[in-house]
Motif scaffolding. Sequence first.
Motif, mmCIF file in Angstrom:
data_model
loop_
_atom_site.group_PDB
_atom_site.id
_atom_site.type_symbol
_atom_site.label_atom_id
_atom_site.label_comp_id
_atom_site.label_asym_id
_atom_site.label_seq_id
_atom_site.Cartn_x
_atom_site.Cartn_y
_atom_site.Cartn_z
ATOM 1 N N ILE A 197 0.853 -1.189 0.000
ATOM 2 C CA ILE A 197 0.000 0.000 0.000
ATOM 3 C C ILE A 197 0.891 1.243 0.000
ATOM 4 N N ILE A 198 0.596 2.167 -0.897
ATOM 5 C CA ILE A 198 1.436 3.356 -1.063
ATOM 6 C C ILE A 198 1.155 4.350 0.069
ATOM 7 N N LYS A 199 2.234 4.826 0.694
ATOM 8 C CA LYS A 199 2.101 5.862 1.732
ATOM 9 C C LYS A 199 1.834 7.203 1.056
ATOM 10 N N SER A 200 1.020 8.027 1.682
ATOM 11 C CA SER A 200 0.724 9.337 1.130
ATOM 12 C C SER A 200 1.763 10.349 1.582
ATOM 13 N N VAL A 201 2.325 11.076 0.623
ATOM 14 C CA VAL A 201 3.303 12.108 0.998
ATOM 15 C C VAL A 201 2.604 13.293 1.673
ATOM 16 N N ASP A 202 1.307 13.439 1.386
ATOM 17 C CA ASP A 202 0.567 14.592 1.932
ATOM 18 C C ASP A 202 0.299 14.478 3.423
ATOM 19 N N PHE A 203 0.003 13.269 3.872
ATOM 20 C CA PHE A 203 -0.560 13.139 5.220
ATOM 21 C C PHE A 203 0.246 12.226 6.131
ATOM 22 N N GLY A 204 1.539 12.383 6.172
ATOM 23 C CA GLY A 204 2.355 11.628 7.123
ATOM 24 C C GLY A 204 2.076 10.149 7.180
ATOM 25 N N ASP A 205 1.162 9.768 8.061
ATOM 26 C CA ASP A 205 0.905 8.340 8.309
ATOM 27 C C ASP A 205 -0.081 7.699 7.348
ATOM 28 N N SER A 206 -0.835 8.491 6.614
ATOM 29 C CA SER A 206 -1.963 7.879 5.910
ATOM 30 C C SER A 206 -1.533 7.212 4.607
ATOM 31 N N HIS A 207 -2.424 6.408 4.069
ATOM 32 C CA HIS A 207 -2.135 5.621 2.867
ATOM 33 C C HIS A 207 -2.984 6.106 1.708
ATOM 34 N N ASP A 208 -2.494 5.831 0.512
ATOM 35 C CA ASP A 208 -3.243 6.155 -0.702
ATOM 36 C C ASP A 208 -4.363 5.117 -0.852
ATOM 37 N N PRO A 209 -5.636 5.561 -0.872
ATOM 38 C CA PRO A 209 -6.731 4.591 -0.884
ATOM 39 C C PRO A 209 -7.140 4.077 -2.271
ATOM 40 N N HIS A 210 -6.524 4.582 -3.346
ATOM 41 C CA HIS A 210 -7.024 4.287 -4.703
ATOM 42 C C HIS A 210 -6.512 2.934 -5.218
ATOM 43 N N ILE A 211 -6.741 1.891 -4.417
ATOM 44 C CA ILE A 211 -6.121 0.578 -4.659
ATOM 45 C C ILE A 211 -6.667 -0.136 -5.905
ATOM 46 N N TRP A 212 -7.846 0.252 -6.386
ATOM 47 C CA TRP A 212 -8.447 -0.426 -7.539
ATOM 48 C C TRP A 212 -7.652 -0.199 -8.820
ATOM 49 N N PHE A 213 -6.737 0.799 -8.833
ATOM 50 C CA PHE A 213 -5.976 1.056 -10.054
ATOM 51 C C PHE A 213 -4.753 0.155 -10.200
ATOM 52 N N ASP A 214 -4.508 -0.716 -9.226
ATOM 53 C CA ASP A 214 -3.565 -1.816 -9.433
ATOM 54 C C ASP A 214 -4.427 -3.068 -9.435
ATOM 55 N N SER A 215 -4.698 -3.588 -10.614
ATOM 56 C CA SER A 215 -5.689 -4.674 -10.727
ATOM 57 C C SER A 215 -5.290 -5.898 -9.919
ATOM 58 N N GLN A 216 -3.982 -6.141 -9.766
ATOM 59 C CA GLN A 216 -3.550 -7.324 -9.027
ATOM 60 C C GLN A 216 -3.786 -7.162 -7.524
ATOM 61 N N MET A 217 -3.633 -5.936 -7.035
ATOM 62 C CA MET A 217 -3.956 -5.677 -5.626
ATOM 63 C C MET A 217 -5.457 -5.752 -5.389
ATOM 64 N N TRP A 218 -6.209 -5.255 -6.342
ATOM 65 C CA TRP A 218 -7.682 -5.282 -6.244
ATOM 66 C C TRP A 218 -8.164 -6.731 -6.175
ATOM 67 N N ILE A 219 -7.546 -7.598 -6.985
ATOM 68 C CA ILE A 219 -7.865 -9.028 -6.954
ATOM 69 C C ILE A 219 -7.579 -9.597 -5.563
ATOM 70 N N GLU A 220 -6.437 -9.220 -5.014
ATOM 71 C CA GLU A 220 -6.040 -9.698 -3.677
ATOM 72 C C GLU A 220 -7.086 -9.262 -2.631
ATOM 73 N N GLY A 221 -7.504 -8.004 -2.713
ATOM 74 C CA GLY A 221 -8.511 -7.494 -1.778
ATOM 75 C C GLY A 221 -9.820 -8.257 -1.883
ATOM 76 N N PHE A 222 -10.194 -8.620 -3.097
ATOM 77 C CA PHE A 222 -11.471 -9.316 -3.278
ATOM 78 C C PHE A 222 -11.375 -10.833 -3.078
ATOM 79 N N ASP A 223 -10.161 -11.382 -3.108
ATOM 80 C CA ASP A 223 -9.990 -12.771 -2.634
ATOM 81 C C ASP A 223 -10.461 -12.829 -1.183
ATOM 82 N N TYR A 224 -10.032 -11.839 -0.426
ATOM 83 C CA TYR A 224 -10.391 -11.742 0.998
ATOM 84 C C TYR A 224 -11.900 -11.526 1.167
ATOM 85 N N ILE A 225 -12.468 -10.597 0.394
ATOM 86 C CA ILE A 225 -13.918 -10.310 0.502
ATOM 87 C C ILE A 225 -14.732 -11.560 0.149
ATOM 88 N N THR A 226 -14.307 -12.281 -0.894
ATOM 89 C CA THR A 226 -15.024 -13.496 -1.320
ATOM 90 C C THR A 226 -15.042 -14.531 -0.199
#
Length: 290
Positions: free
Chosen positions: A103-132
């Motif tokens: 998960i990409i760290k956000s340069v804007d907000f110190g600790d926070s992460h970039d939430p736009h994970i659906w734009f890496d299709s392989q990560m999105w698949i990983e997330g939905f393996d878990y949801i399934t």
Amino acid sequence: VVSCSIEEKKRKGPLHIVTTTGIIEDVVENIVGDSAEVSSLMGPGTDPHLYKPTPGDIDLLDQADVIISNGLHLEGKMADMLDKYGEEKPVLKVSDGIEEGNIIKSVDFGDSHDPHIWFDSQMWIEGFDYITEKLGEIDSNSVEYYRKNYSEYKIQIDQMDKWVLSELASLNDTSKVLITSHDAFSYFGRRYDIEVKGIQGISTLSEVGLKDIANMVDFVIERRIKSIFIETSTSDKTAQSIVDGANAKGYDLELDGPLFSDALGEPDSEGGTYIGMVKANVRVIVNGLK
């Protein structure tokens, strides 16, 4: 208690799943097929960073058997509310299924992460393996059906991924720079090896100053970039001022798009599905940067 209440509801009819975004809704519909009802709080063109739930949303969330969100503060103004619902019913986050190191760290907000994970299709698949798997635990009668549907859908995502790689390969390296309204495309850039710059930060709440605009104008001219891109869910005002600034310096820069970033397009349009939105974006990007 939670699982018991779901069992009771399940006997009365199908599981009712409520998702925060339409992007999540589309994938969940592919997983559950006709064995559950799926609704989404946020429609086409909605900015989830700024979204505030309506009274109708509260009703939907109250009635939901399961709530599925993106996580990573995408649903910024809803985070506390979703946590509260988590005390009485399953609230699943797609991001919980993803390896934290990816998960990409956000340069804007110190600790926070970039939430736009659906734009890496392989990560999105990983997330939905878990949801399934989680949906299969909640609705054990349908576990095999969910797995089968999802494995078929994953093949379509992999085909899309290969198509994107081949389309972007047609761009030359100097012009492989994607400049967009806000920084929603970092995962896309990492996955497909394209440099990405957001005029605003990761959240559309960030401010853009005159100096940022002047710096971006200089960058565009220096790199000979042909187009910058607006998005369906954000304002194009700042992007337009960059185009105006470049044109004022005698450089011909186009304003292109819009790209789908945080929301799907209208239901019957190409951008109305997750796979469709990615493909539509890639066509616009390749056209604009060639």
